[in-house]
Design a protein around this motif. Structure first.
Motif, PDB file in Angstrom:
ATOM      1  N   MET A   1       0.514  -1.034   0.185  1.00 40.15           N
ATOM      2  CA  MET A   1      -0.563   0.133  -0.456  1.00 40.15           C
ATOM      3  C   MET A   1       1.509   1.524   0.421  1.00 40.15           C
ATOM      4  O   MET A   1       2.207   1.479   1.079  1.00 40.15           O
ATOM      5  N   THR A   2       0.405   2.390  -0.772  1.00 39.18           N
ATOM      6  CA  THR A   2       1.250   3.354  -0.146  1.00 39.18           C
ATOM      7  C   THR A   2       0.497   4.429   0.004  1.00 39.18           C
ATOM      8  O   THR A   2      -0.468   4.473   0.869  1.00 39.18           O
ATOM      9  N   ASP A   3       1.090   5.457   0.499  1.00 33.26           N
ATOM     10  CA  ASP A   3       0.804   6.938   1.221  1.00 33.26           C
ATOM     11  C   ASP A   3      -0.715   7.525   0.011  1.00 33.26           C
ATOM     12  O   ASP A   3      -1.647   8.106   1.111  1.00 33.26           O
ATOM     13  N   ASN A   4      -1.122   7.400  -0.859  1.00 34.05           N
ATOM     14  CA  ASN A   4      -2.119   7.631  -1.717  1.00 34.05           C
ATOM     15  C   ASN A   4      -3.326   7.108  -1.592  1.00 34.05           C
ATOM     16  O   ASN A   4      -4.424   7.342  -1.687  1.00 34.05           O
ATOM     17  N   HIS A   5      -2.890   5.409  -1.570  1.00 34.22           N
ATOM     18  CA  HIS A   5      -4.042   4.776  -1.000  1.00 34.22           C
ATOM     19  C   HIS A   5      -4.455   4.437   0.571  1.00 34.22           C
ATOM     20  O   HIS A   5      -5.691   4.527   0.496  1.00 34.22           O
ATOM     21  N   GLU A   6      -3.445   5.016   1.378  1.00 33.41           N
ATOM     22  CA  GLU A   6      -3.918   5.064   2.717  1.00 33.41           C
ATOM     23  C   GLU A   6      -4.922   6.529   2.793  1.00 33.41           C
ATOM     24  O   GLU A   6      -6.245   5.828   3.216  1.00 33.41           O
ATOM     25  N   ALA A   7      -4.461   7.232   1.725  1.00 28.54           N
ATOM     26  CA  ALA A   7      -5.472   9.033   1.871  1.00 28.54           C
ATOM     27  C   ALA A   7      -6.983   8.635   0.687  1.00 28.54           C
ATOM     28  O   ALA A   7      -7.691   8.846   0.648  1.00 28.54           O
ATOM     29  N   ALA A   8      -6.761   7.808  -0.041  1.00 32.86           N
ATOM     30  CA  ALA A   8      -8.062   7.895  -0.703  1.00 32.86           C
ATOM     31  C   ALA A   8      -9.042   6.804   0.752  1.00 32.86           C
ATOM     32  O   ALA A   8      -9.852   7.693   0.496  1.00 32.86           O
ATOM     33  N   ALA A   9      -8.212   5.851   0.980  1.00 32.05           N
ATOM     34  CA  ALA A   9      -9.401   4.978   1.725  1.00 32.05           C
ATOM     35  C   ALA A   9      -9.452   6.106   2.863  1.00 32.05           C
ATOM     36  O   ALA A   9     -11.004   6.105   3.326  1.00 32.05           O
ATOM     37  N   ARG A  26      -9.768   9.629  -7.841  1.00 31.07           N
ATOM     38  CA  ARG A  26      -8.986   9.018  -9.239  1.00 31.07           C
ATOM     39  C   ARG A  26      -7.614  10.359  -8.781  1.00 31.07           C
ATOM     40  O   ARG A  26      -6.110   9.545  -9.621  1.00 31.07           O
ATOM     41  N   ASP A  27      -7.309  11.589  -8.046  1.00 31.06           N
ATOM     42  CA  ASP A  27      -5.821  11.909  -8.198  1.00 31.06           C
ATOM     43  C   ASP A  27      -5.269  10.958  -6.885  1.00 31.06           C
ATOM     44  O   ASP A  27      -3.950  11.364  -7.057  1.00 31.06           O
ATOM     45  N   LEU A  28      -5.739  10.254  -6.770  1.00 30.22           N
ATOM     46  CA  LEU A  28      -4.724   9.426  -5.464  1.00 30.22           C
ATOM     47  C   LEU A  28      -4.674   7.814  -6.353  1.00 30.22           C
ATOM     48  O   LEU A  28      -4.007   7.280  -5.844  1.00 30.22           O
ATOM     49  N   VAL A  29      -5.408   7.674  -6.703  1.00 29.54           N
ATOM     50  CA  VAL A  29      -5.682   6.195  -7.936  1.00 29.54           C
ATOM     51  C   VAL A  29      -5.168   6.464  -9.088  1.00 29.54           C
ATOM     52  O   VAL A  29      -5.728   6.544  -9.861  1.00 29.54           O
ATOM     53  N   ASP A  30      -4.267   5.449  -9.383  1.00 27.10           N
ATOM     54  CA  ASP A  30      -2.888   5.489 -10.268  1.00 27.10           C
ATOM     55  C   ASP A  30      -4.203   4.413 -11.087  1.00 27.10           C
ATOM     56  O   ASP A  30      -2.769   3.080 -10.594  1.00 27.10           O
ATOM     57  N   GLY A  31      -4.846   3.767 -12.235  1.00 24.90           N
ATOM     58  CA  GLY A  31      -5.319   2.847 -12.602  1.00 24.90           C
ATOM     59  C   GLY A  31      -5.589   1.638 -11.900  1.00 24.90           C
ATOM     60  O   GLY A  31      -6.346   1.975 -10.516  1.00 24.90           O
ATOM     61  N   VAL A  32      -6.687   0.757 -12.751  1.00 29.65           N
ATOM     62  CA  VAL A  32      -7.753  -0.302 -11.634  1.00 29.65           C
ATOM     63  C   VAL A  32      -6.791  -0.895 -10.328  1.00 29.65           C
ATOM     64  O   VAL A  32      -7.399  -1.011 -10.005  1.00 29.65           O
ATOM     65  N   GLU A  33      -5.609  -1.504 -10.782  1.00 29.12           N
ATOM     66  CA  GLU A  33      -4.474  -2.136 -10.114  1.00 29.12           C
ATOM     67  C   GLU A  33      -4.827  -1.368  -9.067  1.00 29.12           C
ATOM     68  O   GLU A  33      -5.123  -1.546  -7.913  1.00 29.12           O
ATOM     69  N   ALA A  34      -4.399   0.002  -8.513  1.00 34.47           N
ATOM     70  CA  ALA A  34      -4.287   0.482  -7.604  1.00 34.47           C
ATOM     71  C   ALA A  34      -6.073   0.683  -6.978  1.00 34.47           C
ATOM     72  O   ALA A  34      -5.872   0.886  -5.465  1.00 34.47           O
ATOM     73  N   TYR A  36      -8.698  -1.623  -6.733  1.00 34.51           N
ATOM     74  CA  TYR A  36      -8.661  -2.619  -6.034  1.00 34.51           C
ATOM     75  C   TYR A  36      -7.524  -2.650  -5.393  1.00 34.51           C
ATOM     76  O   TYR A  36      -8.425  -2.975  -3.750  1.00 34.51           O
ATOM     77  N   ALA A  37      -6.396  -2.289  -5.177  1.00 39.77           N
ATOM     78  CA  ALA A  37      -5.230  -1.897  -3.243  1.00 39.77           C
ATOM     79  C   ALA A  37      -6.942  -1.502  -2.593  1.00 39.77           C
ATOM     80  O   ALA A  37      -6.531  -1.698  -1.497  1.00 39.77           O
ATOM     81  N   VAL A  38      -7.043   0.110  -3.056  1.00 41.12           N
ATOM     82  CA  VAL A  38      -7.692   0.567  -1.818  1.00 41.12           C
ATOM     83  C   VAL A  38      -8.426   0.187  -1.961  1.00 41.12           C
ATOM     84  O   VAL A  38      -9.167  -0.666  -0.481  1.00 41.12           O
ATOM     85  N   GLN A  39      -9.713  -1.060  -2.469  1.00 39.73           N
ATOM     86  CA  GLN A  39     -10.630  -1.437  -2.144  1.00 39.73           C
ATOM     87  C   GLN A  39     -10.261  -2.458  -0.764  1.00 39.73           C
ATOM     88  O   GLN A  39     -11.158  -2.654   0.071  1.00 39.73           O
ATOM     89  N   ASP A 150     -12.360   5.551  -9.560  1.00 40.47           N
ATOM     90  CA  ASP A 150     -13.372   6.064  -8.454  1.00 40.47           C
ATOM     91  C   ASP A 150     -14.290   5.194  -7.772  1.00 40.47           C
ATOM     92  O   ASP A 150     -14.726   4.625  -6.854  1.00 40.47           O
ATOM     93  N   THR A 151     -15.152   4.121  -9.272  1.00 40.55           N
ATOM     94  CA  THR A 151     -15.810   3.245  -8.281  1.00 40.55           C
ATOM     95  C   THR A 151     -15.230   1.935  -8.016  1.00 40.55           C
ATOM     96  O   THR A 151     -16.010   1.950  -6.745  1.00 40.55           O
ATOM     97  N   VAL A 152     -14.125   1.260  -8.922  1.00 33.08           N
ATOM     98  CA  VAL A 152     -13.734   0.423  -8.155  1.00 33.08           C
ATOM     99  C   VAL A 152     -13.139   0.546  -6.922  1.00 33.08           C
ATOM    100  O   VAL A 152     -13.135   0.057  -5.700  1.00 33.08           O
ATOM    101  N   ALA A 153     -13.019   2.203  -6.128  1.00 29.13           N
ATOM    102  CA  ALA A 153     -12.152   1.847  -5.356  1.00 29.13           C
ATOM    103  C   ALA A 153     -12.908   1.984  -4.028  1.00 29.13           C
ATOM    104  O   ALA A 153     -13.078   1.871  -2.847  1.00 29.13           O
ATOM    105  N   ASP A 154     -14.325   2.548  -4.682  1.00 27.24           N
ATOM    106  CA  ASP A 154     -15.589   2.501  -3.342  1.00 27.24           C
ATOM    107  C   ASP A 154     -15.963   1.446  -3.268  1.00 27.24           C
ATOM    108  O   ASP A 154     -17.756   1.562  -3.724  1.00 27.24           O
ATOM    109  N   ASN A 155     -16.015  -0.137  -3.623  1.00 27.04           N
ATOM    110  CA  ASN A 155     -16.801  -0.309  -3.645  1.00 27.04           C
ATOM    111  C   ASN A 155     -17.236  -1.111  -4.490  1.00 27.04           C
ATOM    112  O   ASN A 155     -18.442  -1.435  -4.184  1.00 27.04           O
TER     113      ASN A 155
END
Length: 267
Positions: A1-9, A26-34, A36-39, A150-155
């Motif tokens: 996990m990166t600081d950006n992932h933590e910030a998005a969560a 999306r300013d904190l999440v670079d692509g779909v793999e990232a 899903y990491a937030v999710q 955005d939608t993937v990160a947001d479950n």
């Protein structure tokens, strides 16, 4: 996990806690793999907090919606036991941010799906029964201003879900040709058919089984799978009562409390 992932969560969790939508992540999440990491980070925290995983939901099964977001495949999110609403029960105002409703086929599994690649026959063999379902989708992102990340990160824009109560074996229903209608107090507000869900709801289930097995988190016996919308999503307002009917599966209902209700004040 990166600081950006933590910030998005953290941004999404604050929207859950406050009941106020947040800015896109999306300013904190670079692509779909990232994304899903937030999710996954959110899922881990919820599980650690005592929530129980009850299954998975599939989103973006409509080709039209895929084109709108510029993607070529569905996405998925987690279903928790506390997201399940009894058939016909009223949902408190504010329980889901920016709610919308869609009708889906739910599959309840009686066997694991652990293989690298699955067939439709594997899914049929693993399924105990099907149920009609209403998914109440919601977005923590302000004004539904979402990209795929955005939608993937947001479950996968999950909210709540309602299952019908009459289990139907797959041998007794043709899900590909099953017609669907959603009515709001008797007025049709959405129609569709099984082919709208990746050509067949079972095709969507195969995609999910393969995807989760590859990630090391396969579908298990007892899981509920929401296979994806059969027709256009329906925006809802306080006081709405909606009923979905799917040919061969029956009906399922949900109501939304009036704004300013006792439930909302208690929240």
């Amino acid at each position: 996990m990166t600081d950006n992932h933590e910030a998005a969560a953290a941004r999404l969790l604050e929207a859950y806690a406050s009941g106020r939508p947040c800015e896109p992540v999306r300013d904190l999440v670079d692509g779909v793999e990232a994304a899903y990491a937030v999710q996954s980070l959110l899922t881990e925290r919820w599980l650690a907090g005592g929530r129980r995983l009850a299954g998975r939901k599939i989103g973006l099964t409509s080709r039209a919606v895929q084109r709108q977001l510029g993607v070529g495949s569905p996405d998925f999110g987690a279903l928790f036991a506390d997201m399940a609403v009894p058939d016909g029960e009223e949902i408190p105002a504010g329980a889901v941010l920016q709610p919308r409703v869609e009708a889906e086929v739910a599959l309840v599994l009686e066997r694991d799906l652990p293989h690298e690649r699955h067939t439709v026959a594997d899914v049929i063999h693993a399924t105990a029964f099907a149920l009609p379902a209403i998914e109440v989708v919601g977005s923590r992102i302000r004004d539904w201003d979402i990209t795929l990340a955005d939608t993937v990160a947001d479950n996968a824009s999950s909210g709540l879900y309602v299952l019908g109560t009459r289990p139907v074996p797959l041998r007794d229903v043709d899900l590909r040709l099953a017609g669907m209608v959603i009515e709001r107090r008797g007025e049709q507000v959405s129609t569709g058919v099984g082919t709208a869900c990746l050509g067949h709801p079972l095709h969507a289930a195969v995609w999910l089984a393969d995807t989760l097995a590859a990630l090391g988190s396969p579908l298990r016996a007892g899981d509920t799978v929401l296979t994806g919308a059969l027709g256009p999503v329906v925006p809802v307002a306080p006081g709405d009562v909606l009923e979905a009917r799917i040919d061969g599966l029956g009906d399922v209902r949900v109501a939304f409390a009036q704004a300013g209700s006792e439930q909302e004040e208690a929240r």
